[in-house]
Design a protein around this motif. Structure first.
Motif, mmCIF file in Angstrom:
data_model
loop_
_atom_site.group_PDB
_atom_site.id
_atom_site.type_symbol
_atom_site.label_atom_id
_atom_site.label_comp_id
_atom_site.label_asym_id
_atom_site.label_seq_id
_atom_site.Cartn_x
_atom_site.Cartn_y
_atom_site.Cartn_z
ATOM 1 N N ASP A 11 0.500 -1.011 -0.275
ATOM 2 C CA ASP A 11 0.453 0.218 -0.221
ATOM 3 C C ASP A 11 1.289 1.632 0.079
ATOM 4 O O ASP A 11 2.280 0.965 -0.122
ATOM 5 C CB ASP A 11 -1.319 -0.235 1.251
ATOM 6 C CG ASP A 11 0.208 0.063 2.209
ATOM 7 O OD1 ASP A 11 1.029 0.438 2.309
ATOM 8 O OD2 ASP A 11 -1.148 -0.331 3.232
ATOM 9 N N GLU A 12 0.246 2.328 0.406
ATOM 10 C CA GLU A 12 0.477 4.216 0.020
ATOM 11 C C GLU A 12 2.156 3.678 1.222
ATOM 12 O O GLU A 12 2.692 4.798 1.008
ATOM 13 C CB GLU A 12 -0.037 5.078 0.168
ATOM 14 C CG GLU A 12 -0.803 5.275 -1.380
ATOM 15 C CD GLU A 12 -1.930 5.837 -0.882
ATOM 16 O OE1 GLU A 12 -1.766 6.793 -0.445
ATOM 17 O OE2 GLU A 12 -2.815 6.286 -2.344
ATOM 18 N N GLU A 13 1.798 3.058 2.512
ATOM 19 C CA GLU A 13 2.594 3.428 3.181
ATOM 20 C C GLU A 13 2.961 2.395 3.644
ATOM 21 O O GLU A 13 4.593 1.855 4.103
ATOM 22 C CB GLU A 13 1.481 3.031 4.726
ATOM 23 C CG GLU A 13 1.037 3.971 4.912
ATOM 24 C CD GLU A 13 0.505 4.638 6.125
ATOM 25 O OE1 GLU A 13 0.653 3.138 7.015
ATOM 26 O OE2 GLU A 13 -0.668 4.959 6.184
ATOM 27 N N TYR A 14 3.919 1.222 3.052
ATOM 28 C CA TYR A 14 4.819 0.245 1.900
ATOM 29 C C TYR A 14 4.405 -1.031 3.274
ATOM 30 O O TYR A 14 5.316 -1.563 3.293
ATOM 31 C CB TYR A 14 5.998 0.400 2.654
ATOM 32 C CG TYR A 14 7.082 0.639 1.477
ATOM 33 C CD1 TYR A 14 7.113 0.077 -0.640
ATOM 34 C CD2 TYR A 14 8.440 -0.396 1.956
ATOM 35 C CE1 TYR A 14 8.052 0.045 -0.752
ATOM 36 C CE2 TYR A 14 9.674 -0.709 0.912
ATOM 37 C CZ TYR A 14 9.143 -0.894 -0.649
ATOM 38 O OH TYR A 14 10.365 -1.540 -1.035
ATOM 39 N N HIS A 15 2.582 -1.375 3.118
ATOM 40 C CA HIS A 15 2.624 -2.113 4.267
ATOM 41 C C HIS A 15 2.513 -3.230 2.601
ATOM 42 O O HIS A 15 1.637 -3.412 1.746
ATOM 43 C CB HIS A 15 2.130 -1.925 4.919
ATOM 44 C CG HIS A 15 2.360 -0.762 6.247
ATOM 45 N ND1 HIS A 15 2.087 -0.013 6.864
ATOM 46 C CD2 HIS A 15 4.138 -0.893 6.579
ATOM 47 C CE1 HIS A 15 2.164 0.456 7.439
ATOM 48 N NE2 HIS A 15 3.683 0.211 7.480
ATOM 49 N N GLU A 16 2.332 -4.785 3.618
ATOM 50 C CA GLU A 16 1.315 -5.991 2.522
ATOM 51 C C GLU A 16 0.491 -4.976 2.594
ATOM 52 O O GLU A 16 -0.493 -4.727 3.429
ATOM 53 C CB GLU A 16 1.988 -6.904 3.691
ATOM 54 C CG GLU A 16 3.051 -7.752 3.562
ATOM 55 C CD GLU A 16 3.152 -8.494 4.455
ATOM 56 O OE1 GLU A 16 1.518 -9.000 4.737
ATOM 57 O OE2 GLU A 16 4.465 -9.275 4.574
#
Length: 393
Positions: free
Chosen positions: A123-128
């Motif tokens: 996602d935009e926060e660099y989470h899976e």
């Protein structure tokens, strides 16, 4: 005109012409003509042709005739060792484009014969942002449902996705994931999972023939692919270049280290990791003002060529993003891809080589591109795919 006079005339005509020239061939034709007992007029015509052929052979050559060849040629799109990503990047059809499709089957239900790529949506926060996708050579996208992966961590608590470039084996049959205090190996052809307990914060993996090198800031382990037996090895997973799969189990381990003014190519023995040689990386073949400052991301060997992302000085700015191809024997920079301005920092990590000698690279924000260093041609592979891609060798 009798035969003796004819011989004398022909001898005078060709006395300055090498035996390989057209006059000799004409003399042979004249002899065959005589055997057929043609008329004297035909023989005289042959003599005239010999004379004309001799004059043509001795006359200084004029302008060469225009090339009427229709054979295909490869036209370089750049003049020299530097290429640029075109503003209007073309996107021809590509098998890897199927990664944009959601998974339609689980790996446990339908293992692959060979995987072409893995993809971890983010996602935009660099989470899976969903399960890991496995693209098989049959074109089917599967979900990796046999294991739950945790983010990798370093001693400072910084996290990153477990899927990184290099986790997929070169033959596409296995995947290896660094995890805190263990290495997870998945046989993609059977969906079997093996866990190898190891101490430390493990972040990166490199497939090296029959072993997986896995490590982080403080230590690196060499894990046997078949038995899971592990021992420590003195190499850095951050500087380690992924070996060419065709090189064999005893191929030297290569590292690229240092910064501008001290960039170094280091060779180590395959098994112990003992340093064999070091040589400076040279950009002497690059046009002014191009320079290589520092490398980042995974590097990849293909025969005697090494590809890795770097920060460079380009014709427009210092600290620009680029991709560099080196001669792995000498350390000489052979090609540079200037990816242009307005890119994310660390945008363009190299993902590997394809079987035609082209470099595949991440082209942020969310694309993948293919670059042919010899011609300078750059084409798109994936337009917009937020996440991490790992390719088979």
């Amino acid at each position: 005109m009798n035969e003796q006079e004819l011989r004398r005339l022909l001898t005078v005509s060709v006395e300055d012409v090498l035996p390989s020239q057209p006059a000799t061939a004409s003399w042979d034709r004249a002899r065959r003509t005589r055997r057929t007992r043609r008329a004297v007029g035909a023989v005289a015509l042959a003599v005239a042709l010999v004379g004309g052929g001799t004059v043509a052979a001795l006359r200084p050559p004029g302008d060469p005739p225009p090339d009427q060849s229709v054979a295909p040629t490869v036209e370089p799109t750049h003049a020299g060792p530097v290429a640029r990503v075109p503003t209007d990047l073309p996107f021809p059809p590509d098998p890897l484009a199927r990664l944009t499709n959601p998974a339609t089957v689980r790996l446990s239900e339908r293992p692959v014969q060979r995987a072409l790529a893995l993809f971890q949506p983010l996602d935009e926060e660099y989470h899976e942002d969903g399960p890991v996708r496995v693209l098989g050579n049959d074109g089917v996208v599967r979900s990796l449902d046999v294991v739950t992966l945790a983010p990798t961590r370093d001693v400072g608590g910084n996290q990153a996705p477990a899927v990184k470039p290099g986790v997929l084996s070169p033959d596409g049959r296995s995947a290896a994931f660094a995890q805190p205090n263990e290495l997870i190996m998945v046989d993609l052809t059977t969906a079997a999972v093996r866990r190898v307990p190891l101490d430390g914060y493990l972040e990166l993996v490199v497939w090296a023939s029959d072993r997986v090198l896995v490590g982080g800031d403080r230590r690196t382990y060499a894990v046997d692919r078949d038995t899971g037996k592990a021992n420590e090895i003195d190499v850095s997973p951050w500087d380690m270049i992924a070996p060419d799969p065709a090189a064999g189990r005893e191929a030297a381990l290569i590292e690229v280290i240092g910064e501008q003014g001290g960039l170094t190519l280091r060779s180590r023995t395959a098994r112990e990791g003992t340093i064999r040689s070091e040589q400076r990386i040279s950009g002497d073949a690059l046009p002014v003002p191009y320079q290589v400052h520092e490398f980042y991301g995974r590097g990849w060997l293909h025969g005697e060529r090494l590809a890795r992302a770097a920060w460079i000085t380009s014709s427009e700015m210092q600290g620009a993003e680029g991709v560099v191809v080196l001669d792995a024997r000498t350390g000489a920079v052979a090609h540079v891809l200037d990816v242009g301005r307005d890119r994310w920092k660390g945008c363009c990590e190299v993902l590997g080589w394809d079987n035609k000698g082209a470099v595949l690279l991440r082209l942020q924000p969310n694309g993948v591109a293919r670059w042919h260093p010899e011609t300078g041609e750059v084409t798109g592979v994936l337009r917009d795919l937020p996440g991490v891609v790992a390719l088979a060798g």
